[in-house]
Scaffold this active site. Structure first.
Site, PDB file in Angstrom:
ATOM      1  N   THR A 110       0.877  -1.169   0.000  1.00  0.00           N
ATOM      2  CA  THR A 110       0.000   0.000   0.000  1.00  0.00           C
ATOM      3  C   THR A 110       0.916   1.220   0.000  1.00  0.00           C
ATOM      4  OG1 THR A 110      -1.818  -1.112   1.120  1.00  0.00           O
ATOM      5  CG2 THR A 110      -1.761   1.285   1.256  1.00  0.00           C
ATOM      6  N   LYS A 185      -7.325   1.571  -3.244  1.00  0.00           N
ATOM      7  CA  LYS A 185      -7.029   1.194  -1.857  1.00  0.00           C
ATOM      8  C   LYS A 185      -7.263   2.375  -0.922  1.00  0.00           C
ATOM      9  CE  LYS A 185      -5.578  -1.190   1.666  1.00  0.00           C
ATOM     10  NZ  LYS A 185      -4.297  -1.892   1.781  1.00  0.00           N
ATOM     11  N   LYS A 253      -0.238   5.331   8.439  1.00  0.00           N
ATOM     12  CA  LYS A 253       0.552   5.465   7.219  1.00  0.00           C
ATOM     13  C   LYS A 253      -0.369   5.561   6.009  1.00  0.00           C
ATOM     14  CE  LYS A 253       1.913   2.136   4.821  1.00  0.00           C
ATOM     15  NZ  LYS A 253       1.540   1.415   3.549  1.00  0.00           N
TER      16      LYS A 253
END
Length: 300
Positions: A110, A185, A253
């Site tokens: 990711t 995502k 994050k």
């Protein structure tokens, strides 16, 4: 005891593949590729982890990403962030330096859409192919070979890698050109942030009201409030258990990537920004390694 769950695999010709990054996601994902019959060369920054993977699944380990990628038809990658990704793909010891012409690199990290586009362009320059393919489903999805994979890249390239990625997934879908997988995502993480905060407030409210919350969740889980988070995390949130799933540090994050992208594209994300700060509170209280449902701890 195997570190992956039992599942069946569609039969396709075995390939030589490399897998870079054997964390909580990559270790079982690479395991499914080996169990499906592919020849896997594994690389991990900590060599002992790669050696443990080989001891369980066979195959080989390599000292560098470049060595792992040599001769591979497909190189899979699942590391921590943009910097980690560049470190295993680029440079003299990076995967691109070892890949044969026409080979494919599929990145399950990711990361930012920006780094995905950068690596896709560099792959093209080198006569290689790149797909950004972040995953959803958490550690349990990786262990059980039931991940959802969101892909960005050329349609013909996607068609080549999709049946192989299905060995650790329940759905592998192309959503657009390079970077689109990462953007999808981000949409996923925006949804999760809002849902977990809403579930946290609902459970905390119910507990303050003296309701039997396991029963209440069972009742409302049959109606419009139902969600994956409620089904899989609701009862453990009631029990104050947060030792599984996706860690707060990683969620922050991811939400940082989301908010950076929103500043670029002009999207307004007031709820996401607020929940990001709530997760910062959990971190400040020492909860960075707890799973994301620990958001409720702020409300107790």
């Amino acid at each position: 005891m195997s570190s992956i769950g039992q599942r069946s695999y569609d039969s396709i010709p075995p390939l030589r593949v490399a897998f870079l990054g054997l964390g909580v996601m990559g270790f079982p994902m690479a395991g499914h590729l080996a169990k499906a019959g592919h020849g896997v060369v594994a690389y991990n920054r900590t060599p002992a982890k790669a050696q443990a993977w080989v001891a369980e699944f066979g195959g080989q380990s390599a000292a560098t990403p470049r060595e792992a990628a040599q001769g591979a038809d497909i190189v899979f990658c699942c590391v921590g962030n943009d910097a980690d990704l560049r470190s295993v793909v680029l440079g003299a010891d990076g995967a691109f330096a070892g890949m044969k012409p026409g080979a494919f690199l599929v990145d399950h990290t990711t990361a930012s859409a920006e780094v995905a586009r950068e690596l896709a362009a560099e792959a093209t320059r080198r006569g290689l192919h790149f797909i950004d393919a972040p995953v959803s489903g958490g550690q349990a999805g990786a262990v059980n070979g039931a991940l959802t994979v969101m892909c960005g890249g050329d349609e013909a390239v996607f068609g080549r890698i999709q049946p192989v990625a299905m060995h650790f997934a329940k759905a592998v879908t192309r959503v657009g050109e390079a970077g689109a997988g990462q953007l999808a995502k981000m949409v996923n993480q925006i949804c999760i942030a809002g849902i977990v905060q809403g579930l946290s407030e609902a459970i905390a409210f119910g507990q303050k009201s003296g309701l039997p919350m396991p029963l209440v969740l069972e009742v409302i889980g049959k109606g419009a409030a139902q969600s994956w988070q409620m089904d899989n995390r609701g009862k453990t949130m009631v029990e104050d258990k947060f030792d599984f799933g996706f860690a707060v540090d990683w969620m922050r994050k991811d939400l940082g990537l989301v908010l950076d992208e929103a500043r670029r594209n002009g999207a307004r994300l007031p709820l996401t920004a607020l929940v990001d700060q709530f997760y910062a509170d959990v971190q400040a209280e020492g909860g960075g390694r707890l799973d994301t449902s620990s958001l409720i701890k702020r409300l107790r």
